[in-house]
Motif scaffolding. Structure first.
Motif, PDB file in Angstrom:
ATOM      1  N   GLY A  41       0.796  -1.216   0.000  1.00  0.00           N
ATOM      2  CA  GLY A  41       0.000   0.000   0.000  1.00  0.00           C
ATOM      3  C   GLY A  41       0.826   1.262   0.000  1.00  0.00           C
ATOM      4  O   GLY A  41       0.326   2.315   0.393  1.00  0.00           O
ATOM      5  N   ASP A  42       2.089   1.173  -0.443  1.00  0.00           N
ATOM      6  CA  ASP A  42       2.990   2.326  -0.443  1.00  0.00           C
ATOM      7  C   ASP A  42       3.131   2.872  -1.852  1.00  0.00           C
ATOM      8  O   ASP A  42       3.715   2.215  -2.726  1.00  0.00           O
ATOM      9  CB  ASP A  42       4.357   1.909   0.096  1.00  0.00           C
ATOM     10  CG  ASP A  42       5.285   3.100   0.320  1.00  0.00           C
ATOM     11  OD1 ASP A  42       5.005   4.189  -0.205  1.00  0.00           O
ATOM     12  OD2 ASP A  42       6.297   2.925   1.028  1.00  0.00           O
ATOM     13  N   PRO A  43       2.650   4.098  -2.128  1.00  0.00           N
ATOM     14  CA  PRO A  43       2.713   4.634  -3.489  1.00  0.00           C
ATOM     15  C   PRO A  43       4.048   5.295  -3.842  1.00  0.00           C
ATOM     16  O   PRO A  43       4.207   5.787  -4.968  1.00  0.00           O
ATOM     17  CB  PRO A  43       1.595   5.680  -3.485  1.00  0.00           C
ATOM     18  CG  PRO A  43       1.585   6.185  -2.079  1.00  0.00           C
ATOM     19  CD  PRO A  43       1.923   4.994  -1.216  1.00  0.00           C
ATOM     20  N   ASN A  44       4.986   5.320  -2.911  1.00  0.00           N
ATOM     21  CA  ASN A  44       6.271   5.976  -3.147  1.00  0.00           C
ATOM     22  C   ASN A  44       6.959   5.380  -4.372  1.00  0.00           C
ATOM     23  O   ASN A  44       7.252   4.182  -4.404  1.00  0.00           O
ATOM     24  CB  ASN A  44       7.161   5.799  -1.912  1.00  0.00           C
ATOM     25  CG  ASN A  44       8.440   6.613  -1.973  1.00  0.00           C
ATOM     26  OD1 ASN A  44       8.858   7.072  -3.033  1.00  0.00           O
ATOM     27  ND2 ASN A  44       9.070   6.781  -0.818  1.00  0.00           N
ATOM     28  N   PRO A  45       7.265   6.180  -5.401  1.00  0.00           N
ATOM     29  CA  PRO A  45       7.930   5.633  -6.596  1.00  0.00           C
ATOM     30  C   PRO A  45       9.340   5.136  -6.323  1.00  0.00           C
ATOM     31  O   PRO A  45       9.902   4.391  -7.135  1.00  0.00           O
ATOM     32  CB  PRO A  45       7.933   6.810  -7.573  1.00  0.00           C
ATOM     33  CG  PRO A  45       7.752   8.025  -6.734  1.00  0.00           C
ATOM     34  CD  PRO A  45       6.935   7.614  -5.544  1.00  0.00           C
ATOM     35  N   ALA A  46       9.927   5.511  -5.167  1.00  0.00           N
ATOM     36  CA  ALA A  46      11.257   5.015  -4.823  1.00  0.00           C
ATOM     37  C   ALA A  46      11.212   3.630  -4.191  1.00  0.00           C
ATOM     38  O   ALA A  46      12.273   3.043  -3.936  1.00  0.00           O
ATOM     39  CB  ALA A  46      11.934   5.997  -3.864  1.00  0.00           C
ATOM     40  N   GLY A  47      10.021   3.111  -3.944  1.00  0.00           N
ATOM     41  CA  GLY A  47       9.886   1.785  -3.345  1.00  0.00           C
ATOM     42  C   GLY A  47       9.267   0.798  -4.311  1.00  0.00           C
ATOM     43  O   GLY A  47       9.256   1.017  -5.533  1.00  0.00           O
ATOM     44  N   PRO A  48       8.718  -0.296  -3.790  1.00  0.00           N
ATOM     45  CA  PRO A  48       8.082  -1.286  -4.665  1.00  0.00           C
ATOM     46  C   PRO A  48       6.856  -0.762  -5.395  1.00  0.00           C
ATOM     47  O   PRO A  48       6.442  -1.323  -6.409  1.00  0.00           O
ATOM     48  CB  PRO A  48       7.696  -2.418  -3.697  1.00  0.00           C
ATOM     49  CG  PRO A  48       8.516  -2.194  -2.475  1.00  0.00           C
ATOM     50  CD  PRO A  48       8.729  -0.715  -2.382  1.00  0.00           C
ATOM     51  N   GLY A  49       6.240   0.306  -4.869  1.00  0.00           N
ATOM     52  CA  GLY A  49       5.048   0.866  -5.483  1.00  0.00           C
ATOM     53  C   GLY A  49       3.785   0.169  -5.012  1.00  0.00           C
ATOM     54  O   GLY A  49       3.816  -0.893  -4.392  1.00  0.00           O
ATOM     55  N   LEU A  50       2.656   0.801  -5.319  1.00  0.00           N
ATOM     56  CA  LEU A  50       1.375   0.186  -4.993  1.00  0.00           C
ATOM     57  C   LEU A  50       1.226  -1.143  -5.723  1.00  0.00           C
ATOM     58  O   LEU A  50       1.491  -1.240  -6.923  1.00  0.00           O
ATOM     59  CB  LEU A  50       0.218   1.099  -5.395  1.00  0.00           C
ATOM     60  CG  LEU A  50      -0.089   2.298  -4.494  1.00  0.00           C
ATOM     61  CD1 LEU A  50      -1.117   3.199  -5.161  1.00  0.00           C
ATOM     62  CD2 LEU A  50      -0.597   1.839  -3.133  1.00  0.00           C
ATOM     63  N   LYS A  51       0.809  -2.157  -4.993  1.00  0.00           N
ATOM     64  CA  LYS A  51       0.551  -3.464  -5.595  1.00  0.00           C
ATOM     65  C   LYS A  51      -0.870  -3.866  -5.228  1.00  0.00           C
ATOM     66  O   LYS A  51      -1.126  -4.413  -4.150  1.00  0.00           O
ATOM     67  CB  LYS A  51       1.562  -4.500  -5.118  1.00  0.00           C
ATOM     68  CG  LYS A  51       3.002  -4.191  -5.528  1.00  0.00           C
ATOM     69  CD  LYS A  51       3.980  -5.247  -5.037  1.00  0.00           C
ATOM     70  CE  LYS A  51       5.424  -4.901  -5.424  1.00  0.00           C
ATOM     71  NZ  LYS A  51       6.390  -5.905  -4.916  1.00  0.00           N
ATOM     72  N   ILE A  52      -1.784  -3.531  -6.104  1.00  0.00           N
ATOM     73  CA  ILE A  52      -3.204  -3.833  -5.944  1.00  0.00           C
ATOM     74  C   ILE A  52      -3.549  -4.825  -7.045  1.00  0.00           C
ATOM     75  O   ILE A  52      -3.634  -4.456  -8.218  1.00  0.00           O
ATOM     76  CB  ILE A  52      -4.072  -2.564  -6.045  1.00  0.00           C
ATOM     77  CG1 ILE A  52      -3.532  -1.464  -5.119  1.00  0.00           C
ATOM     78  CG2 ILE A  52      -5.518  -2.882  -5.751  1.00  0.00           C
ATOM     79  CD1 ILE A  52      -3.590  -1.794  -3.656  1.00  0.00           C
ATOM     80  N   LEU A  53      -3.745  -6.078  -6.676  1.00  0.00           N
ATOM     81  CA  LEU A  53      -3.821  -7.156  -7.649  1.00  0.00           C
ATOM     82  C   LEU A  53      -5.257  -7.626  -7.831  1.00  0.00           C
ATOM     83  O   LEU A  53      -5.958  -7.908  -6.842  1.00  0.00           O
ATOM     84  CB  LEU A  53      -2.950  -8.333  -7.182  1.00  0.00           C
ATOM     85  CG  LEU A  53      -1.521  -7.954  -6.740  1.00  0.00           C
ATOM     86  CD1 LEU A  53      -0.802  -9.176  -6.198  1.00  0.00           C
ATOM     87  CD2 LEU A  53      -0.751  -7.333  -7.891  1.00  0.00           C
ATOM     88  N   PRO A  54      -5.745  -7.728  -9.064  1.00  0.00           N
ATOM     89  CA  PRO A  54      -7.110  -8.223  -9.286  1.00  0.00           C
ATOM     90  C   PRO A  54      -7.245  -9.680  -8.871  1.00  0.00           C
ATOM     91  O   PRO A  54      -6.295 -10.464  -8.976  1.00  0.00           O
ATOM     92  CB  PRO A  54      -7.312  -8.044 -10.791  1.00  0.00           C
ATOM     93  CG  PRO A  54      -5.935  -8.007 -11.365  1.00  0.00           C
ATOM     94  CD  PRO A  54      -5.047  -7.405 -10.323  1.00  0.00           C
ATOM     95  N   VAL A  55      -8.415 -10.033  -8.389  1.00  0.00           N
ATOM     96  CA  VAL A  55      -8.711 -11.405  -7.967  1.00  0.00           C
ATOM     97  C   VAL A  55      -9.883 -11.908  -8.787  1.00  0.00           C
ATOM     98  O   VAL A  55     -10.939 -11.267  -8.842  1.00  0.00           O
ATOM     99  CB  VAL A  55      -9.042 -11.467  -6.466  1.00  0.00           C
ATOM    100  CG1 VAL A  55      -9.382 -12.899  -6.054  1.00  0.00           C
ATOM    101  CG2 VAL A  55      -7.877 -10.942  -5.639  1.00  0.00           C
ATOM    102  N   ASP A  56      -9.699 -13.051  -9.420  1.00  0.00           N
ATOM    103  CA  ASP A  56     -10.722 -13.610 -10.305  1.00  0.00           C
ATOM    104  C   ASP A  56     -11.682 -14.494  -9.521  1.00  0.00           C
ATOM    105  O   ASP A  56     -11.580 -15.714  -9.521  1.00  0.00           O
ATOM    106  CB  ASP A  56     -10.051 -14.399 -11.435  1.00  0.00           C
ATOM    107  CG  ASP A  56     -11.064 -14.860 -12.494  1.00  0.00           C
ATOM    108  OD1 ASP A  56     -12.175 -14.302 -12.499  1.00  0.00           O
ATOM    109  OD2 ASP A  56     -10.727 -15.756 -13.288  1.00  0.00           O
TER     110      ASP A  56
END
Length: 727
Positions: A41-56
Motif C-alpha cells: 500500500g505504499d505509493p512511493n515511486p522510490a519503493g516497490p510501489g502500490l501493488k493492488i492485484l485483481p482477484v478472479d
C-alpha cells in the motif's frame, strides 16, 4: 462527504462467512465494485510501489449509486406517551455541566418537537437556561439572561403553568462560592395555549425534522433529567408528582437510559456519548464508577459523536472455500473516483497451511481512524497528487467522526472509536506524513511493507485480526510456529494480551516488528460490536488527558490507561517497551558484541555489517519515530540478548514521561539520553518458545531496500524461517 466511499460490517471473515458492504455515492449513475488483493500500500515511486492485484472470483458488479448520510451527535431517545405532558403544571429540570455554553441554542430535555408543531424544550444558549414552547400562538422562547460558565455545574428548570398562562425559568449554580453567582430566574407570559401533546422525549437534542433524527445537540455533561407534574422546591426537589426521572448512573456500560419514576419510561442513548464520567455529586473520594454509581450519574454528550453510520447494504460477499487467507479490498470505481475498502480473509479453521501468522493490528488502526493532524499543506498535497496516493484525508473530511487522537468541539478527548463508518486512514496509498526521507506511511498501509516482504520471500502466512483474537482467544494462535506483529500494535484488550502471553508461555514464538506496542489498554463490550474505548489516564505520550476521576472505561468498568500502569509492561510480553519518541525520522542500529555469541549468531548469518538499517521508506532508517528498549525491571526476560541498539537520533527525541521522575532523575536510574534508543533483542523462553523484537516503528519500512536484499531483510528472514521451521 466523499463522492464514493463505504465501510464493511466486519473486518474479517473465514470461508463460509459473509461480509456486507455499505456504500454511499453522491455521483448518481452506477459504480463498479470488484475484488482486489492488497499486497503493498505504499505509493512511493522510490519503493516497490502500490501493488493492488485483481482477484478472479465472483464479486460485486455494477450498482446504482445512492447517497447515504451520516448523522453526527449523541443524544438520548425515549418513547413516552403523548399524554405525559398534558398536565396543568409541567416542570422540566436537569443538572448540567455545559462545555460550549456560548454557542447556539442547545437542547437539554425536550418533550415532543419544540421546533415543530407541538412540544416544549428546556435549553441553554448564550443567555443561559432557556425555554422553547409551541403554543396556539406559535413558537415562544425565553431565557434567564445570565450566561453560563463553562465546565461548572448548574441545576436548570422550566415550569409551564397552563392555568396561569405563565412560564418560569430558573438557573441555579451548584458551586456559588466558587463562581460568585446567584440563582437567576425569569417569568414570562405564555401567549396562547401550550401545545404539549407531542409524543417522545429527547435528552441533549431535539427532533431534527424529515431525514434528520436530531438537531440542536448539547455539548457537555447532563445529569438527573426529570419531568414533574407540578413545581420544584428551592432545593430542586419535586413538590408535585414525578412523571419521569432518569438515573443516568445506571447501565453505564450500555446504552439504556433508565427511568426510576413510576412510569418506567426507559430509553436509549444514540451515537455512544461518554459515560462513566464524574457527576455533580462526585467528591473525589472514589475513582471507579462501579463503586459509586451515584457519583457518576452523568453522561457527557458531544455534537460530533458517532457509533454506527447505519447505512444499508449495497452488496455482500461470502468467502468461498479455498480462498487464501490474506488482505483484500472491495475496489469501488465511478469515473475518476475510486475507493478501496479493505477486509481480511481468515484461514479455514482446522486447515491452517501456513506456519506463520500475521496479526493485523486492527484495534490500533481503529484507534487512529480518521485522525485529523492538520498537516495537509500545499507541499503535502502536491506529493499526494504526484505519487497517485490516496487523496482522501480526514483534514478535508470530518463527516465520518474522528480518531481517539482528536478532541471533540468542547476540547474533551475522543474516547470511543467505531469501525462502523468509513475509515479514511485505513486505505492503501494513504500518507500520514510528508516524510522528507521516505513515504510517510503509518499503521495499516505501513504494515503492507511486511506483507509485501513475506510475498517477495515466498514465506507462506495467514492473517487474523486483533478483533478475531479477542473474540476467540489463544486457540487461534496455537496452530502457528510463529506470530508476527506489524509496525505499531499499540492498543490491546485484556483478551489479546492474555492470548499472546499464553501463546509464548506454551512454546510459541513471537516476532514483534514495531515500536510503542502493547501500550494502551482498551475496552470492548460484546453488546456494542465494532467499538473500542481508551481512557488516557495518568501519564504516557498522550494526545489528551482524561479528566480526573474518569480513568475507568465505561465499556468494561476496568481501569484504563497504560498497560504498564495496569501491571503489564510491554517488556513482560515482548521483551522491550516504549522508551522514546521524536519526529518521524529514522536512524540505524549498531550491532553489539553480544550478537556474535554462537547461541544467537544465526540471526546475523549473511550480515557482516555493524551499522544496520541506515536506509528505508519510513523516515529514512530502520530505527525511528517511536523506540522501545529492554528493561529487566519492567519484565524483560533475564536471559535476553540485546543484539543491537539504535543511535544517532535527532534532538526531537525525548524519553517517555512514565520513565521520568524529575527533570534529571529517571525511574530506572539510567541517564535520560540513554533512554533514547531502540533495542533489537532475542530471548529463549523457559517454555521452549522465543522472542525476537526490533523496538522500532520504522523497521519494516527498510525491508524492501535494494530489492529486498539488505541487512534488515536478511536478519528478519533468518529469524522467521528458523521460527517457521519450529526451531
Amino acid at each position: 462527504m466523499l463522492a464514493l466511499t463505504g465501510y464493511v460490517d466486519r473486518l474479517s471473515a473465514k470461508p463460509g462467512g459473509t461480509i456486507a458492504f455499505k456504500i454511499s455515492s453522491t455521483l448518481g449513475g452506477e459504480y463498479l465494485a470488484d475484488l482486489v488483493r492488497i499486497r503493498c500500500g505504499d505509493p512511493n515511486p522510490a519503493g516497490p510501489g502500490l501493488k493492488i492485484l485483481p482477484v478472479d472470483l465472483p464479486f460485486g458488479g455494477r450498482f446504482r449509486g445512492r447517497h447515504q448520510p451520516v448523522h453526527l451527535g449523541s443524544y438520548g431517545r425515549i418513547e413516552t406517551p403523548a399524554a405525559l405532558a398534558d398536565v396543568p403544571v409541567l416542570t422540566l429540570s436537569a443538572v448540567i455541566w455545559p462545555t460550549l455554553p456560548d454557542g447556539n441554542a442547545q437542547a437539554i430535555l425536550t418533550v415532543g418537537d419544540p421546533s415543530g408543531d407541538a412540544g416544549i424544550g428546556l435549553e441553554i444558549g448564550p443567555d443561559g437556561a432557556a425555554l422553547r414552547l409551541v403554543t396556539t400562538g406559535g413558537t415562544q422562547t425565553a431565557a434567564v439572561g445570565a450566561p453560563l460558565t463553562a465546565r461548572a455545574w448548574y441545576r436548570i428548570e422550566a415550569t409551564v403553568d397552563v392555568a396561569a398562562g405563565t412560564a418560569r425559568i430558573v438557573q441555579t449554580p451548584l458551586d456559588p462560592a466558587r463562581l460568585g453567582l446567584r440563582a437567576a430566574t425569569t417569568t414570562v407570559q405564555v401567549t396562547g395555549k401550550p401545545l404539549l401533546a407531542g409524543a417522545g422525549t429527547m435528552l441533549a437534542a431535539t427532533p431534527g425534522g424529515e431525514g434528520v433524527p436530531a438537531s440542536r445537540h448539547y455539548d457537555g455533561k447532563l445529569e438527573a433529567p426529570t419531568l414533574v407534574a407540578g413545581d420544584l422546591d428551592t432545593a430542586g426537589v419535586p413538590a408535585g408528582r414525578v412523571l419521569a426521572a432518569w438515573d443516568l448512573g445506571r447501565d453505564i456500560g450500555g446504552v439504556r437510559v433508565v427511568d426510576i419514576g413510576p412510569g418506567g419510561h426507559h430509553g436509549v442513548v444514540v451515537n455512544l456519548p461518554t459515560r462513566g464520567v464524574t457527576g455533580a455529586r462526585w467528591t473525589g473520594r472514589e475513582m471507579c464508577w462501579r463503586h459509586a454509581p451515584k457519583d457518576y450519574a452523568a453522561i457527557h454528550f458531544h455534537s460530533d459523536d458517532l457509533y454506527d453510520c447505519g447505512w444499508e447494504t449495497d452488496f455482500s460477499f461470502t468467502v468461498p472455500d479455498g480462498m487464501p487467507s490474506g488482505l483484500y479490498g472491495a475496489r469501488l470505481r465511478s469515473g475518476e473516483h475510486e475507493d478501496i475498502i479493505p477486509f481480511y480473509v481468515r484461514p479455514t479453521p482446522g486447515k491452517t497451511g501456513a506456519p506463520v501468522l500475521f496479526l493485523a493490528s486492527t484495534f490500533t488502526y481503529q484507534a487512529y481512524a480518521n485522525h485529523r493532524r492538520g498537516n495537509l499543506d500545499e507541499g503535502f498535497r502536491a506529493r499526494i497528487k504526484d505519487w497517485g496516493a490516496n487523496p482522501n484525508s480526514p483534514d478535508d473530511h470530518s463527516d465520518y467522526a474522528h480518531s481517539t487522537y482528536n478532541r471533540h468541539p468542547d476540547n474533551s478527548g475522543v474516547a470511543l472509536s467505531s469501525r462502523l463508518r468509513p475509515m479514511l486512514t485505513m486505505r492503501p496509498g494513504f500518507l500520514t506524513f510528508n516524510d522528507a526521507r521516505g513515504s510517510g506511511l503509518r499503521h495499516f498501509p505501513a504494515d503492507t511493507h511486511l506483507l509485501d516482504w513475506l510475498e517477495a520471500k515466498g514465506i507462506a502466512y495467514d492473517i487474523l485480526t486483533d478483533e478475531d483474537l479477542d473474540d476467540e482467544g489463544v486457540d487461534l494462535l496455537r496452530p502457528y510456529a510463529a506470530v508476527l506483529t506489524g509496525s505499531h500494535p499499540e492498543y490491546h484488550t485484556p483478551g489479546t494480551m492474555d492470548a499472546l502471553e499464553t501463546y509464548t508461555q506454551e512454546g510459541g514464538r513471537l516476532v514483534y516488528l514495531g515500536g510503542n506496542g502493547f501500550y494502551w489498554r482498551i475496552a470492548r463490550n460484546p453488546d456494542l460490536p465494532g467499538v473500542i474505548e481508551v481512557r488516557r489516564a495518568e501519564t504516557g505520550i498522550r494526545a489528551w488527558a482524561a479528566e480526573t476521576g474518569e480513568y475507568y472505561h465505561q465499556l468494561d468498568g476496568e481501569l484504563g490507561g497504560l498497560w504498564r500502569r495496569n501491571g503489564r509492561p510491554p517488556q513482560r510480553l515482548a521483551g522491550v517497551g516504549f522508551s522514546s519518541q521524536g519526529l518521524f525520522e529514522g536512524s540505524h542500529y549498531r550491532r553489539l558484541p553480544a550478537a556474535d555469541d554462537p547461541a544467537v549468531a544465526w540471526i546475523f548469518e549473511g550480515v557482516p555489517e555493524t551499522i544496520i538499517g541506515d536506509f528505508g521508506l519510513s523516515g529514512g532508517g530502520a530505527a525511528g519515530f517511536e523506540l522501545d528498549r529492554a528493561d529487566v525491571n519492567l519484565g524483560t526476560p533475564p536471559n535476553t540478548v540485546v543484539l543491537a541498539s539504535s543511535e544517532g537520533h535527532g534532538p526531537s527525541f525525548i524519553p517517555v514521561f512514565e520513565d521520568l521522575l524529575s527533570h534529571v532523575n529517571t525511574l530506572n536510574g539510567e541517564p535520560r539520553d540513554r533512554l533514547v534508543r531502540a533495542d533489537m533483542i532475542y530471548a529463549d523462553l523457559p517454555s521452549g518458545g522465543a522472542l525476537f523484537s526490533v523496538g522500532s516503528i520504522t523497521f519494516c519500512g527498510s525491508l524492501s531496500h535494494a530489492g529486498y536484499d539488505n541487512p534488515v531483510s536478511r536478519i528478519l528472514e533468518n529469524v522467521v524461517r528458523r521460527f517457521a521451521a519450529g526451531s
